[in-house]
Design a protein around this motif. Structure first.
Motif, PDB file in Angstrom:
ATOM      1  N   LEU A 108       0.811  -1.213   0.000  1.00 25.50           N
ATOM      2  CA  LEU A 108       0.000   0.000   0.000  1.00 25.50           C
ATOM      3  C   LEU A 108       0.845   1.264   0.000  1.00 25.50           C
ATOM      4  O   LEU A 108       0.476   2.267  -0.625  1.00 25.50           O
ATOM      5  N   ASN A 109       1.985   1.238   0.713  1.00 25.12           N
ATOM      6  CA  ASN A 109       2.790   2.469   0.821  1.00 25.12           C
ATOM      7  C   ASN A 109       4.061   2.443  -0.021  1.00 25.12           C
ATOM      8  O   ASN A 109       4.938   3.291   0.141  1.00 25.12           O
ATOM      9  N   HIS A 110       4.159   1.479  -0.926  1.00 27.79           N
ATOM     10  CA  HIS A 110       5.278   1.418  -1.891  1.00 27.79           C
ATOM     11  C   HIS A 110       6.639   1.219  -1.234  1.00 27.79           C
ATOM     12  O   HIS A 110       7.656   1.714  -1.740  1.00 27.79           O
ATOM     13  N   THR A 111       6.705   0.487  -0.133  1.00 29.42           N
ATOM     14  CA  THR A 111       7.999   0.158   0.467  1.00 29.42           C
ATOM     15  C   THR A 111       8.312  -1.330   0.317  1.00 29.42           C
ATOM     16  O   THR A 111       9.163  -1.853   1.026  1.00 29.42           O
ATOM     17  N   SER A 112       7.658  -1.998  -0.613  1.00 25.14           N
ATOM     18  CA  SER A 112       7.859  -3.441  -0.790  1.00 25.14           C
ATOM     19  C   SER A 112       9.205  -3.776  -1.425  1.00 25.14           C
ATOM     20  O   SER A 112       9.705  -4.892  -1.274  1.00 25.14           O
ATOM     21  N   GLY A 113       9.754  -2.842  -2.197  1.00 24.34           N
ATOM     22  CA  GLY A 113      10.956  -3.131  -2.969  1.00 24.34           C
ATOM     23  C   GLY A 113      10.673  -3.814  -4.291  1.00 24.34           C
ATOM     24  O   GLY A 113      11.607  -4.137  -5.037  1.00 24.34           O
ATOM     25  N   LEU A 114       9.403  -4.040  -4.610  1.00 20.61           N
ATOM     26  CA  LEU A 114       9.051  -4.642  -5.894  1.00 20.61           C
ATOM     27  C   LEU A 114       9.125  -3.592  -6.999  1.00 20.61           C
ATOM     28  O   LEU A 114       8.560  -2.508  -6.879  1.00 20.61           O
ATOM     29  N   ALA A 115       9.795  -3.927  -8.078  1.00 20.58           N
ATOM     30  CA  ALA A 115       9.963  -2.993  -9.194  1.00 20.58           C
ATOM     31  C   ALA A 115       8.662  -2.847  -9.973  1.00 20.58           C
ATOM     32  O   ALA A 115       7.804  -3.729  -9.961  1.00 20.58           O
ATOM     33  N   ASP A 116       8.528  -1.731 -10.662  1.00 24.14           N
ATOM     34  CA  ASP A 116       7.393  -1.554 -11.554  1.00 24.14           C
ATOM     35  C   ASP A 116       7.594  -2.420 -12.796  1.00 24.14           C
ATOM     36  O   ASP A 116       8.686  -2.513 -13.350  1.00 24.14           O
ATOM     37  N   TYR A 117       6.521  -3.055 -13.229  1.00 20.90           N
ATOM     38  CA  TYR A 117       6.580  -3.943 -14.382  1.00 20.90           C
ATOM     39  C   TYR A 117       6.601  -3.210 -15.713  1.00 20.90           C
ATOM     40  O   TYR A 117       6.966  -3.775 -16.744  1.00 20.90           O
ATOM     41  N   TYR A 172       7.968   4.050  -5.961  1.00 23.20           N
ATOM     42  CA  TYR A 172       6.605   3.944  -6.487  1.00 23.20           C
ATOM     43  C   TYR A 172       6.527   2.822  -7.521  1.00 23.20           C
ATOM     44  O   TYR A 172       7.353   2.751  -8.431  1.00 23.20           O
ATOM     45  N   SER A 173       5.542   1.941  -7.404  1.00 25.60           N
ATOM     46  CA  SER A 173       5.465   0.789  -8.293  1.00 25.60           C
ATOM     47  C   SER A 173       4.031   0.326  -8.475  1.00 25.60           C
ATOM     48  O   SER A 173       3.338   0.014  -7.498  1.00 25.60           O
ATOM     49  N   ASN A 174       3.583   0.233  -9.710  1.00 27.18           N
ATOM     50  CA  ASN A 174       2.256  -0.283 -10.003  1.00 27.18           C
ATOM     51  C   ASN A 174       2.116  -1.761  -9.671  1.00 27.18           C
ATOM     52  O   ASN A 174       1.002  -2.255  -9.454  1.00 27.18           O
ATOM     53  N   THR A 175       3.241  -2.477  -9.620  1.00 20.85           N
ATOM     54  CA  THR A 175       3.201  -3.899  -9.256  1.00 20.85           C
ATOM     55  C   THR A 175       2.525  -4.084  -7.906  1.00 20.85           C
ATOM     56  O   THR A 175       1.748  -5.033  -7.710  1.00 20.85           O
ATOM     57  N   ASN A 176       2.806  -3.180  -6.965  1.00 18.39           N
ATOM     58  CA  ASN A 176       2.200  -3.268  -5.641  1.00 18.39           C
ATOM     59  C   ASN A 176       0.681  -3.290  -5.712  1.00 18.39           C
ATOM     60  O   ASN A 176       0.007  -4.074  -5.030  1.00 18.39           O
ATOM     61  N   TYR A 177       0.120  -2.420  -6.540  1.00 19.46           N
ATOM     62  CA  TYR A 177      -1.332  -2.274  -6.558  1.00 19.46           C
ATOM     63  C   TYR A 177      -2.031  -3.358  -7.374  1.00 19.46           C
ATOM     64  O   TYR A 177      -3.184  -3.698  -7.095  1.00 19.46           O
ATOM     65  N   LEU A 178      -1.355  -3.931  -8.344  1.00 18.36           N
ATOM     66  CA  LEU A 178      -1.947  -5.086  -9.004  1.00 18.36           C
ATOM     67  C   LEU A 178      -1.963  -6.283  -8.056  1.00 18.36           C
ATOM     68  O   LEU A 178      -2.915  -7.091  -8.074  1.00 18.36           O
ATOM     69  N   LEU A 179      -0.950  -6.408  -7.204  1.00 18.66           N
ATOM     70  CA  LEU A 179      -0.974  -7.453  -6.178  1.00 18.66           C
ATOM     71  C   LEU A 179      -2.119  -7.231  -5.193  1.00 18.66           C
ATOM     72  O   LEU A 179      -2.773  -8.184  -4.751  1.00 18.66           O
TER      73      LEU A 179
END
Length: 371
Positions: A108-117, A172-179
């Motif tokens: 939710l807060n973009h601290t996952s470390g997952l890159a944007d796809y 900031y990563s859109n991957t987070n929000y698709l998850l």
């Protein structure tokens, strides 16, 4: 407390954004019980059709404030725990140690470390965020491409991490929000789009807001002109587009009036509980796509402008369309605006985006509206 709004100054500030180079801009400003709807410029550069304040528009990542609210409604219902690892809910999508380290809150807060796809799905953007080394070819090539959500998530999860889970500043990563969309589906048994529509859009009574199922914007709307840093000259219309490349991370269609209504209800505790809103307003630094640091909560920005105090909201961008929605901390003043041009800055000889008169005019408009 903000001062009393000057409608003449507001219109002049809006006109200045149009004169600086945006084909069309429209906005709604709420000052207590007073509402001002204003517009300047054209919705179609070929016909000269004017923009109007009630037009529907793609509002980009403002969508995240809706998706986050749907997740927080499940938090209110004790179906989702914010500090539980995403691997507990979606072990196949984020497996092993990473799935145990990344929590729902970090998505939710973009601290996952997952890159944007996105740079991996759009080949011509592979050098992103080094924009000078990109081309906009993929934007046109994928106008009608339907991207399966799970394929996009897999691209983001497989990409090199942008940081350790929980570390700041986040990226900031859109991957987070698709998850998060997949999380909603896992706990409700319904599509994320259906949950967000019922639990957030319909709950707020937003009659001109939807997550699109087709490629077109239904109803009165402006064309969406993309410049991509001057690489499209003249800017190209992308208002007809398959938005599966962002889905409920950034595909929402809305109006400036609906955005103001939504954030007024959200920030007064009428969409999610006050306890959930408190969680939503816990911010941390996040590096946005443009390289700037923002104060980001759970799908919500905290913005403090000189002389205006604290405001909450979100902004958004899609190909050719942009929007901003901000509400003062006391709820007295609201501004939602939409523009039909994006990435207007040009590159210098070194490939660095340069300031544009639109930047200053838009900042002046926001200050004028919210002061």
């Amino acid at each position: 407390m903000t001062g009393r709004l000057d409608p003449i100054a507001l219109q002049a500030a809006l006109d200045a954004v149009h004169e600086a180079g945006v084909p069309g801009i429209f906005a709604e400003l709420r000052d207590g019980r007073d509402t001002f709807s204003v517009a300047a410029g054209v919705a179609d550069t070929e016909t000269g059709r004017p923009v109007a304040p009630d037009m529907r528009h793609r509002v980009g990542s403002i969508t995240k404030a809706f998706t986050a609210a749907a997740v927080l409604r499940q938090f209110d219902a004790d179906e989702i725990d914010l500090d539980t690892p995403i691997g507990h809910y979606l072990p196949r999508l984020v497996p092993d140690e990473r799935g145990q380290a990344i929590t729902v809150r970090m998505l939710l807060n973009h601290t996952s470390g997952l890159a944007d796809y996105l740079p991996h799905a759009y080949p011509s953007l592979a050098a992103w965020p080094l924009v000078a080394d990109t081309t906009p070819d993929s934007l046109a090539d994928n106008r009608f491409t339907h991207f399966p959500r799970l394929e996009l998530i897999a691209l983001g999860v497989a990409a090199p991490a942008t940081g350790a889970p929980g570390s700041t500043p986040g990226i900031y990563s859109n991957t987070n929000y698709l998850l998060l969309c997949e999380l909603l589906e896992a706990v409700t048994g319904e599509s994320a789009e259906k949950v967000i529509t019922r639990e957030v859009i319909e709950r707020a009574g937003l009659t001109d807001t939807e997550l699109p199922t087709g490629t077109r914007i239904e109803g009165p709307h402006s064309r969406h002109y993309e410049s991509w840093l001057g690489m499209f000259e003249p800017p190209r219309d992308f208002s007809v587009y398959d938005m599966s490349f962002v889905g409920p991370a950034a595909s929402l269609i809305s109006t400036v009036a609906d955005l103001n209504r939504y954030f007024a209800l959200l920030l007064s505790g009428e969409i999610i509980s006050c306890a959930a809103l408190t969680q939503m307003q816990q911010t941390n630094p996040v590096i946005a796509f443009d390289g700037k640091t923002i104060h980001y909560g759970l799908g919500l920005h905290r913005v403090e402008l000189p002389g205006t105090g604290v405001h909450w909201g979100h902004d958004g961008s899609v190909w050719g369309g942009g929007a901003i929605s901000l509400t003062s901390a006391d709820g007295h003043r609201q501004l939602s605006l939409a523009v039909n041009l994006q990435r207007w800055n040009r590159l210098d000889a070194a490939g660095i985006p340069q300031p544009h008169p639109i930047d200053a005019a838009l900042a002046s408009l926001v200050r004028t509206a919210l002061a």
